[in-house]
Design an enzyme around this catalytic site. Structure first.
Site, PDB file in Angstrom:
ATOM      1  N   THR A  52       0.828  -1.202   0.000  1.00  0.00           N
ATOM      2  CA  THR A  52       0.000   0.000   0.000  1.00  0.00           C
ATOM      3  C   THR A  52       0.869   1.262   0.000  1.00  0.00           C
ATOM      4  OG1 THR A  52      -1.730  -1.196   1.195  1.00  0.00           O
ATOM      5  CG2 THR A  52      -1.804   1.227   1.283  1.00  0.00           C
ATOM      6  N   GLN A  56       1.498   3.966  -6.523  1.00  0.00           N
ATOM      7  CA  GLN A  56       1.787   5.238  -7.186  1.00  0.00           C
ATOM      8  C   GLN A  56       0.572   5.783  -7.927  1.00  0.00           C
ATOM      9  OE1 GLN A  56       5.159   4.614  -9.780  1.00  0.00           O
ATOM     10  NE2 GLN A  56       6.615   4.543  -8.097  1.00  0.00           N
ATOM     11  N   GLY A  58      -2.775   5.329  -8.516  1.00  0.00           N
ATOM     12  CA  GLY A  58      -3.977   5.840  -7.871  1.00  0.00           C
ATOM     13  C   GLY A  58      -5.049   4.799  -7.642  1.00  0.00           C
ATOM     14  N   GLU A 123      -4.867   5.029 -17.043  1.00  0.00           N
ATOM     15  CA  GLU A 123      -3.843   3.974 -17.039  1.00  0.00           C
ATOM     16  C   GLU A 123      -4.283   2.890 -18.005  1.00  0.00           C
ATOM     17  OE1 GLU A 123      -1.849   2.912 -13.207  1.00  0.00           O
ATOM     18  OE2 GLU A 123      -3.448   4.076 -12.343  1.00  0.00           O
ATOM     19  N   HIS A 233       4.408  -6.051 -14.026  1.00  0.00           N
ATOM     20  CA  HIS A 233       4.248  -4.652 -14.445  1.00  0.00           C
ATOM     21  C   HIS A 233       5.252  -4.371 -15.548  1.00  0.00           C
ATOM     22  CE1 HIS A 233       3.815  -0.336 -14.431  1.00  0.00           C
ATOM     23  NE2 HIS A 233       2.842  -0.420 -13.538  1.00  0.00           N
ATOM     24  N   ARG A 281      -2.176  -4.374 -19.019  1.00  0.00           N
ATOM     25  CA  ARG A 281      -0.809  -4.635 -18.598  1.00  0.00           C
ATOM     26  C   ARG A 281      -0.230  -5.946 -19.139  1.00  0.00           C
ATOM     27  NH1 ARG A 281      -0.765  -2.934 -12.496  1.00  0.00           N
ATOM     28  NH2 ARG A 281      -1.012  -0.848 -13.347  1.00  0.00           N
ATOM     29  N   HIS A 340       4.530  -8.030  -9.999  1.00  0.00           N
ATOM     30  CA  HIS A 340       3.880  -6.869  -9.403  1.00  0.00           C
ATOM     31  C   HIS A 340       2.658  -7.219  -8.555  1.00  0.00           C
ATOM     32  CE1 HIS A 340       2.654  -2.703  -9.065  1.00  0.00           C
ATOM     33  NE2 HIS A 340       1.510  -2.933  -9.686  1.00  0.00           N
ATOM     34  N   ARG A 375      -5.570  -8.177 -13.663  1.00  0.00           N
ATOM     35  CA  ARG A 375      -6.184  -7.028 -12.973  1.00  0.00           C
ATOM     36  C   ARG A 375      -6.089  -5.751 -13.805  1.00  0.00           C
ATOM     37  NH1 ARG A 375      -3.885  -2.903  -9.470  1.00  0.00           N
ATOM     38  NH2 ARG A 375      -1.894  -3.925  -9.886  1.00  0.00           N
ATOM     39  N   SER A 380      -6.832  -2.425  -7.438  1.00  0.00           N
ATOM     40  CA  SER A 380      -6.556  -3.174  -6.203  1.00  0.00           C
ATOM     41  C   SER A 380      -6.714  -2.327  -4.953  1.00  0.00           C
ATOM     42  CB  SER A 380      -5.177  -3.812  -6.245  1.00  0.00           C
ATOM     43  OG  SER A 380      -4.237  -2.884  -6.633  1.00  0.00           O
ATOM     44  N   LEU A 381      -6.331  -1.053  -5.012  1.00  0.00           N
ATOM     45  CA  LEU A 381      -6.613  -0.204  -3.844  1.00  0.00           C
ATOM     46  C   LEU A 381      -8.126  -0.107  -3.659  1.00  0.00           C
ATOM     47  CD1 LEU A 381      -3.921   2.596  -4.376  1.00  0.00           C
ATOM     48  CD2 LEU A 381      -3.899   0.786  -2.657  1.00  0.00           C
TER      49      LEU A 381
HETATM   50  P1  FAD Z   1      -0.313  -4.741   1.872  1.00  0.00           P
HETATM   51  O1  FAD Z   1      -0.514  -3.294   1.739  1.00  0.00           O
HETATM   52  O2  FAD Z   1       0.844  -5.332   1.146  1.00  0.00           O
HETATM   53  O3  FAD Z   1      -0.159  -5.086   3.416  1.00  0.00           O
HETATM   54  C1  FAD Z   1       0.177  -6.404   3.817  1.00  0.00           C
HETATM   55  C2  FAD Z   1       0.359  -6.412   5.323  1.00  0.00           C
HETATM   56  O4  FAD Z   1       0.388  -7.746   5.792  1.00  0.00           O
HETATM   57  C3  FAD Z   1       1.665  -5.770   5.783  1.00  0.00           C
HETATM   58  O5  FAD Z   1       1.389  -5.007   6.939  1.00  0.00           O
HETATM   59  C4  FAD Z   1       2.536  -6.976   6.150  1.00  0.00           C
HETATM   60  O6  FAD Z   1       3.509  -6.692   7.127  1.00  0.00           O
HETATM   61  C5  FAD Z   1       1.469  -7.903   6.709  1.00  0.00           C
HETATM   62  N1  FAD Z   1       1.797  -9.339   6.745  1.00  0.00           N
HETATM   63  C6  FAD Z   1       2.099 -10.160   5.715  1.00  0.00           C
HETATM   64  N2  FAD Z   1       2.285 -11.415   6.182  1.00  0.00           N
HETATM   65  C7  FAD Z   1       2.091 -11.378   7.519  1.00  0.00           C
HETATM   66  C8  FAD Z   1       2.143 -12.351   8.563  1.00  0.00           C
HETATM   67  N3  FAD Z   1       2.453 -13.661   8.345  1.00  0.00           N
HETATM   68  N4  FAD Z   1       1.888 -11.946   9.822  1.00  0.00           N
HETATM   69  C9  FAD Z   1       1.612 -10.638  10.100  1.00  0.00           C
HETATM   70  N5  FAD Z   1       1.556  -9.674   9.159  1.00  0.00           N
HETATM   71  C10 FAD Z   1       1.783 -10.057   7.884  1.00  0.00           C
HETATM   72  N6  FAD Z   1      -2.702  -0.711  -6.740  1.00  0.00           N
HETATM   73  C11 FAD Z   1      -3.568   0.238  -7.139  1.00  0.00           C
HETATM   74  O7  FAD Z   1      -4.783   0.043  -7.088  1.00  0.00           O
HETATM   75  N7  FAD Z   1      -3.102   1.435  -7.578  1.00  0.00           N
HETATM   76  C12 FAD Z   1      -1.780   1.726  -7.655  1.00  0.00           C
HETATM   77  O8  FAD Z   1      -1.402   2.826  -8.034  1.00  0.00           O
HETATM   78  C13 FAD Z   1      -0.856   0.729  -7.265  1.00  0.00           C
HETATM   79  N8  FAD Z   1       0.479   0.945  -7.348  1.00  0.00           N
HETATM   80  C14 FAD Z   1       1.331   0.011  -6.846  1.00  0.00           C
HETATM   81  C15 FAD Z   1       2.694   0.281  -6.827  1.00  0.00           C
HETATM   82  C16 FAD Z   1       3.570  -0.622  -6.248  1.00  0.00           C
HETATM   83  C17 FAD Z   1       5.048  -0.309  -6.237  1.00  0.00           C
HETATM   84  C18 FAD Z   1       3.081  -1.827  -5.688  1.00  0.00           C
HETATM   85  C19 FAD Z   1       4.009  -2.808  -5.038  1.00  0.00           C
HETATM   86  C20 FAD Z   1       1.729  -2.118  -5.732  1.00  0.00           C
HETATM   87  C21 FAD Z   1       0.848  -1.207  -6.309  1.00  0.00           C
HETATM   88  N9  FAD Z   1      -0.516  -1.461  -6.359  1.00  0.00           N
HETATM   89  C22 FAD Z   1      -1.376  -0.494  -6.786  1.00  0.00           C
HETATM   90  C23 FAD Z   1      -1.061  -2.672  -5.742  1.00  0.00           C
HETATM   91  C24 FAD Z   1      -1.580  -2.322  -4.345  1.00  0.00           C
HETATM   92  O9  FAD Z   1      -0.731  -1.348  -3.764  1.00  0.00           O
HETATM   93  C25 FAD Z   1      -1.623  -3.528  -3.451  1.00  0.00           C
HETATM   94  O10 FAD Z   1      -2.285  -4.585  -4.095  1.00  0.00           O
HETATM   95  C26 FAD Z   1      -2.380  -3.208  -2.164  1.00  0.00           C
HETATM   96  O11 FAD Z   1      -1.838  -2.071  -1.555  1.00  0.00           O
HETATM   97  C27 FAD Z   1      -2.327  -4.398  -1.229  1.00  0.00           C
HETATM   98  O12 FAD Z   1      -2.898  -4.005  -0.009  1.00  0.00           O
HETATM   99  P2  FAD Z   1      -3.098  -5.081   1.123  1.00  0.00           P
HETATM  100  O13 FAD Z   1      -3.684  -4.372   2.283  1.00  0.00           O
HETATM  101  O14 FAD Z   1      -3.793  -6.260   0.576  1.00  0.00           O
HETATM  102  O15 FAD Z   1      -1.603  -5.573   1.460  1.00  0.00           O
HETATM  103  C1  SIN Z   2       1.062   1.984 -11.470  1.00  0.00           C
HETATM  104  O1  SIN Z   2       1.032   3.095 -10.938  1.00  0.00           O
HETATM  105  O2  SIN Z   2       1.450   1.771 -12.620  1.00  0.00           O
HETATM  106  C2  SIN Z   2       0.593   0.817 -10.690  1.00  0.00           C
HETATM  107  C3  SIN Z   2      -0.870   0.819 -10.680  1.00  0.00           C
HETATM  108  C4  SIN Z   2      -1.417  -0.499 -10.243  1.00  0.00           C
HETATM  109  O3  SIN Z   2      -0.680  -1.438  -9.967  1.00  0.00           O
HETATM  110  O4  SIN Z   2      -2.649  -0.600 -10.201  1.00  0.00           O
END
Ligand code: FAD
Ligand code: SIN
Length: 523
Positions: A52, A56, A58, A123, A233, A281, A340, A375, A380-381
């Site tokens: 999270t 980047q 949105g 995007e 990605h 993508r 990614h 996706r 995903s956000l």
């Molecule tokens: P995360 O935010 O990854 O959080 C996972 C949590 O679980 C962390 O706190 C970690 O410590 C914890 N955890 C894991 N395993 C354990 C365990 N065994 N015990 C305890 N804690 C654990 N998506 C979009 O929609 N828009 C974007 O612009 C976008 N840009 C991105 C850019 C990058 C560089 C990346 C990497 C991803 C991007 N994504 C984007 C995808 C999106 O950010 C993620 O899919 C989303 O944030 C995942 O959220 P989450 O809460 O599921 O997991």
């Molecule tokens: C990006 O900003 O290109 C990543 C967006 C995403 O993973 O949804």
């Protein structure tokens, strides 16, 4: 964390344990606590060790003008390669505007245009500009800040090692923290553990993206689906020999007009798809992989030199490029695909319920049917916000007040390969383009992984990666077609008999994956 003991040295009781402190976990924890549940959130990392934090581009959300739920649904389904669950897509997309409004109520600030309205970018795969962003290209950091500022208690440095169950469902979680192994007794557990990018040598994901939630759910008896659909990605900053977490160059850069060119200056996506550089993508990553194979090279280039005000619009990316000695206003940016996002995960309904009573999942670890085989960017956000809220509410409605008896809390015994061996294996045989021989080689090595008793975090993470890699490769072997972000060079077309998901569970032997239903046309 250096826990190395199998004896349980502490115990706690609560109503709901949320595992993960990213967008999905914190949203769920907030929703459940607001409905009166006692919630303990555990995170194995620190407050910003999440995907999270790094997001980047949105959040994709239906715009108030010139957009409709139908249009966002159509773009999502088109990207999903025939595997989206239409009802899940409509339900989640429709909930987007309210989810974003709730985030703004919490204090999240999104960028606005000259007219004062929320600014929107475009995007890959989106037919219109509907992506809202914060801090230019720091959307995730703003979401993490706003949710973190809500003041929810989180136990950092605490890793969930095993979901405890009895015949009636969830009874708690085995946790490793700085004090040693502990048991939290609870009738509800919500997995929000994020992704699996660390299966590969290069990824946009943080080091903690080790598929823990998949392994935890598998061991608890939940279903897993669509793991073969790993999104690579297309534009990750390339450096020769660069490994681990690599800097992302957001797709929004192409949304604002940057172009993908090869070493000869020729377009990489010309003639490949009507949306060109803004194709979904999977299409763009495949086009890059093919061009690199044709030219015998290891990266292409993103040309953003003609964009006005790059540094203002993309301050995070400008800083990442500066760290690599590059200036997007003057330099071509070397890029290549890297792991990614996991389109698949723990099978849930649109309220985050798994098939195990009391076990919920939300965010990247979950497979709701929103993403299908690929996706759509920035969905995903959106999913983390919507499913986090719904799963937190479902847990509050269904599990509050239930009493649970203590159950056996032995540390897990799981197959485990060395991390470096596993990442090289997966990168070689299960990346953007796959084939039967490579997948069979990966399967043989993974199948021979010895069992380990997982008594600390590194062992747990390596085992989670190994269990997940086995399932991913097994699914990729069975899917003898190309669909979404699963590309088989030996089966380059989609197969009509395989236009559905594969659900997998652990077999009775502990390490056997079983699939339902079988794909037809597979051989
Ligand atoms: P995360 O935010 O990854 O959080 C996972 C949590 O679980 C962390 O706190 C970690 O410590 C914890 N955890 C894991 N395993 C354990 C365990 N065994 N015990 C305890 N804690 C654990 N998506 C979009 O929609 N828009 C974007 O612009 C976008 N840009 C991105 C850019 C990058 C560089 C990346 C990497 C991803 C991007 N994504 C984007 C995808 C999106 O950010 C993620 O899919 C989303 O944030 C995942 O959220 P989450 O809460 O599921 O997991
Ligand atoms: C990006 O900003 O290109 C990543 C967006 C995403 O993973 O949804």
């Amino acid at each position: 964390m250096t826990t190395r003991t199998s004896a349980v040295v502490w115990e706690d009781h609560t109503d709901l344990v949320v595992i993960g402190g990213g967008v999905a976990g914190l949203t769920a924890a907030r929703a459940a606590s607001r409905r009166g549940m006692r919630v303990l959130t555990v995170s194995k990392g620190g407050p910003t060790d999440t995907s999270t934090q790094y997001a980047q581009g949105g959040i994709a959300v239906v715009a108030p003008q010139g957009d409709t739920v139908d249009a966002h649904v159509a773009d999502t389904v088109a990207a999903g390669g025939g595997l989206c669950d239409d009802d899940a897509v409509r339900s989640i997309v429709s909930a987007g505007p309210d989810a974003v409004a709730a985030l703004r109520d919490l204090g999240a600030v999104f960028d606005t245009g000259r007219d004062g309205d929320v600014a929107r970018t475009r995007e890959g795969g989106h037919s219109i500009r509907r992506i809202i962003h914060a801090g230019g290209d720091a959307t995730g950091a703003e979401i993490q800040r706003a949710l973190g500022a809500a003041g929810l208690p989180v136990l950092f440095g605490a890793a969930a090692a095993r979901i405890l169950t009895d015949d009636a469902g969830v009874t708690g979680v085995l946790v490793f923290d700085e004090h040693g192994a502990g048991v939290v007794h609870a009738p509800a557990v919500l997995l929000a553990t994020g992704g699996l990018g660390q299966l590969y040598a290069c990824s946009t994901n943080p080091p903690g993206a080790t598929a823990d939630g998949i392994a935890l759910a598998f061991a608890a008896g939940a279903g897993i689906a669509d793991l073969e659909f790993v999104q690579f990605h297309p534009t990750v900053l390339f450096a020769a020999g660069g490994m681990g977490r690599r800097p992302l160059i957001s797709e929004a850069v192409r949304g604002e007009g940057a172009r993908l060119v090869d070493s000869r200056g020729e377009s990489v996506t010309g003639g490949v798809h009507p949306l060109g550089d803004l194709a979904p993508r999977d299409v763009v990553s495949r086009a890059i992989a093919r061009r690199l194979a044709d030219l015998g090279e290891d990266h292409v280039f993103l040309d953003a030199r003609h964009l006005d005000g790059f540094a203002t619009r993309f301050p995070t990316i400008t800083a990442l490029c500066a760290d690599a000695g590059l200036d997007p206003a003057h330099d071509l940016l070397p890029v290549a695909p890297a792991a990614h996002y996991s389109c698949g995960g723990v099978v849930t309904d649109i309220h985050g319920r798994t098939r195990i009573p009391g076990l919920y999942a939300a965010g990247e670890v979950a497979r709701t049917g929103l993403h299908g085989a690929n996706r759509l960017a920035s969905n995903s956000l959106l999913e983390g916000l919507v499913l986090g809220e719904r799963a937190g509410i479902a847990a509050a409605v269904e599990r509050t007040g239930l009493r649970v008896e203590a159950t056996d809390a032995l540390p897990p015994v799981l197959p485990r390969l060395d991390r470096d061996v596993l990442q090289r294996l997966m990168t070689r045989h299960a990346s953007v383009v796959r084939d039967a021989d490579g997948l069979a080689a990966a399967s043989a090595t993974l199948g021979a992984a010895p069992n380990s008793t997982c008594i600390d975090l590194p062992l747990l993470e390596d085992a989670a990666l190994t269990v997940t890699a086995r399932a991913l490769v097994a699914a990729a072997e069975r899917r003898t077609e190309s669909r979404g972000c699963h590309t088989r060079s030996d089966h380059p077309e989609p197969h009509p008999g395989q236009a559905h998901s594969l659900e997998m569970r652990l077999g009775l032997a502990g390490d056997t994956v079983v699939t339902t239903p079988q794909l037809t046309g597979a051989n």
